[in-house]
Write an enzyme that holds these catalytic residues in place. Structure first.
Site: not given
Lengths: 423, 423
Positions: B249, B252, B317-318, B351, B410
């Protein structure tokens, strides 16, 4: 009321995004609430609602008192509607699932309700208990444990029907605040209101802008624009019913749009006459009249294909198929929030009672969005259990893919396992 | 790399919303494209990408040529990955459904794919074919007929792997434009690009701001923030694996966050040493090092309950559960984009290859959002067929409810049927 041919009709309906001035005003309200919490909420309420707040939260005693102010029959109708809405939305619940492979790998998807959501309920003339039912019940059925409701304090307090509907649907906290300040308080939290994970519910342009601004910090439902109906008729449709249903949209708002699309020119004339006649009997006839004149249209089409083309072009929030064999059209209707089939499925049936949600995509957004549902109050997590055997079989491919993307730490995370496990 | 106790850890991770200057720049790009179409797209591309564009659309011949530039093994791996991703996402498909009542009423929900979607694929160092697979395949499986891809032209053209991945996944049109101008072109349409209904895909801050600004005109997926991983360990976890996955990670982006949460202080030390050792071997070690120093944390917890509390607080996230009996934790994990169970489920497995989507909610948004899925490329319409008998039984309740809300048109839409049908 304009009658025109399909070839002369061009659908243009912009999503309202707010003026520069409105955007700036809302941004400043959000920042104030974010930095000053309850104090900001109270001073903004004084400024906008002309109400001096002590307690933000509505007490249990106030909610109980609301029951005594409401006609028992109305409480019964709210409960009946709740039962129908619950039954329909129960069917939207999704299961977690997994699949297995013979090498031991398990892949799946876990479904989990959101922890805490906020429902905005407008005040004033737009105080609708049905809105409480439609926003809260899907959350409650999804399994959300904490459901917060914010609604303006009002000069005469919060309407009893709103409080009763909230209690019946399982709202866990009610706060007497409205406007952009309510949205900001729910998104960022204050001393007395814990922040939520998602905000739903209709509101004026300030509420809509605020929701869009806090989107990302929390999730939101769609930004609702003015209401729309499209009544699709063939020669057999009853003009009085088509007109009555168009008026039920037109009375909402001068910006609400009532369309009729018909294969019969004579019927178009009859519908126009019915509209004029029925309009005279309405309480809100000034609003309905303006809406019809400015937004309403009766569109004549040559055949079924043209009828469907106009429907899919407009992508209406409410679509009524007042035609013979209405089910036969379903496959070709690509865009509509709710589809009402046949002569007895008048739109108000869906607004209050039948079961499906009345929070629907407006202004052509049915092209890409859905009615509010249980789906809006759950989220999913992927589940991946990769076996040793699967890693042995596929590990080298994963390393190659990672190297192609120039992410060698990704490759090495797999390679180190292949090496240390001797795979 | 900081090691700290759970009690000293406070999770703070803001969603990046852009500076005033960035917002203004993007607003002006969107307006230019909206008003000047292709001409604006070309001049903005010249300005930002330093590329003079003639044809916006990538030709079939260029796509075919890309195949000759790619190693055959890589094409095979792309196809293998596609197969796995397809198999997983096929299981997400939902059926239209209906339910019937004995009085003839039919209520249901129609599921329809979106007509046309746009996928943004970033250029430069972040040109990932896996991103094409993960964004396009769910749309394709959902049944979307027109899938548009926009990606920056690049000084050396669009990478071959991107074009091949697009072709393999069934992209129907590719345009060589990037940035906010690509988002605007897809949202509003230009002379040569028809407008889409939804835009997905990652991008830099300008792309993210543009997506947020066009939200409402079109639908968008979540605004992606920097990537995160949380590796949850018990005493039995292998420190080298935990470290390798954290680095996958960290490489990145300097803003990417790698967390480890462990019940063992000794293991925390071993992981720190492994990180230092493995870092030296990485191509992108400068990025990974900064990420670890600025964002990374190893958090020591006393027990399983504390471990789960940190997980649900971060909503990663992960999430990797490098623990014994990883499945036993599933019920208590409330917030995570993807959950990787056991020692062989290294994050890069997900991934690229295993099948689940790698587009996941970041920065704590797993509290309310889900991995990209087939759900994102369909919409639902409510279906209501109310019978005469049902209207007879319930019509008066609906009229009362409408009157309570002060919407008499209505009520009248139902009342006129009761009267004319003699119900």
């Amino acid at each position: 009321m304009q009658i025109l041919d399909a070839k002369d009709f061009k659908y243009e309906r912009d999503v309202e995004t707010g003026t520069e001035q409105q955007l700036t005003a809302v941004m400043s309200i959000i920042n104030e609430v974010k930095t000053k919490g309850d104090a900001a909420v109270k001073s903004l309420t004084k400024q906008f609602d002309k109400v001096e707040l002590n307690e933000l939260r509505v007490s249990e005693a106030e909610i109980e008192a609301a029951y005594t102010k409401l006609a028992p029959e109305l409480i019964e109708i709210i409960r009946d509607a709740k039962e129908n809405i619950t039954k329909y939305h129960e069917k939207q619940k999704q299961n977690s699932w997994f699949s297995t492979q013979e090498n031991g790998t398990i892949l799946g998807q876990k479904v989990t309700p959101l922890d805490r959501v906020g429902v905005y309920v407008p005040g004033g003339t737009a105080a609708y208990p049905s809105s409480v039912l439609m926003n809260v019940l899907p959350a409650q059925i999804a399994g959300v444990k904490e459901i917060v409701m914010c609604t303006p304090p009002g000069q005469d307090g919060i309407p009893a029907a709103i409080l009763v509907a909230a209690k019946e649907c399982g709202v866990t906290e009610i706060y007497r605040i409205g406007g952009a300040q309510a949205v900001a308080a729910m998104a960022y939290g204050t001393e007395s209101i814990a922040r939520v994970d998602k905000i739903t519910g209709p509101g004026n342009i300030y509420v809509a802008i605020a929701k869009k601004m806090v989107f990302g910090v929390v999730d939101i439902d769609m930004i609702a624009g003015p209401s729309e109906i499209l009544v699709a008729c063939d020669e057999k449709a009853t003009p009085a019913y088509a007109a009555a249903d168009m008026l039920s949209q037109a009375e909402h708002d001068v910006l609400a749009a009532a369309y009729c699309v018909t294969t019969s020119r004579q019927q178009a004339e009859e519908i126009r006459q019915e509209l004029a006649k029925q309009l005279l009997e309405l309480d809100r006839n000034e609003i309905a009249k303006q809406s019809l004149e400015q937004q309403g249209k009766i569109i004549i089409v040559a055949n079924r294909e043209e009828l469907l083309a106009v429907i899919n072009d407009i992508a209406p929030e409410h679509l009524e198929m007042m035609v013979e064999e209405p089910f036969s059209y379903l496959g070709e209707i690509r865009h509509a929030g709710a589809i009402f089939l046949g002569p007895y499925s008048s739109e108000p049936v869906g607004d209050y009672f039948a079961g499906p949600n009345h929070v629907l995509p407006t202004s052509g957004t049915a092209r890409f969005s859905s009615p509010l549902s249980v789906d809006d109050f759950i989220k999913k997590s992927s589940v991946i259990y990769y076996s040793k055997e699967a890693l042995k079989a596929n590990g080298r491919k994963i390393v190659s893919f990672a190297n192609e993307e120039g992410l060698d730490a990704h490759g090495k995370a797999v390679a180190i396992r292949l090496e240390m496990e001797g795979l």
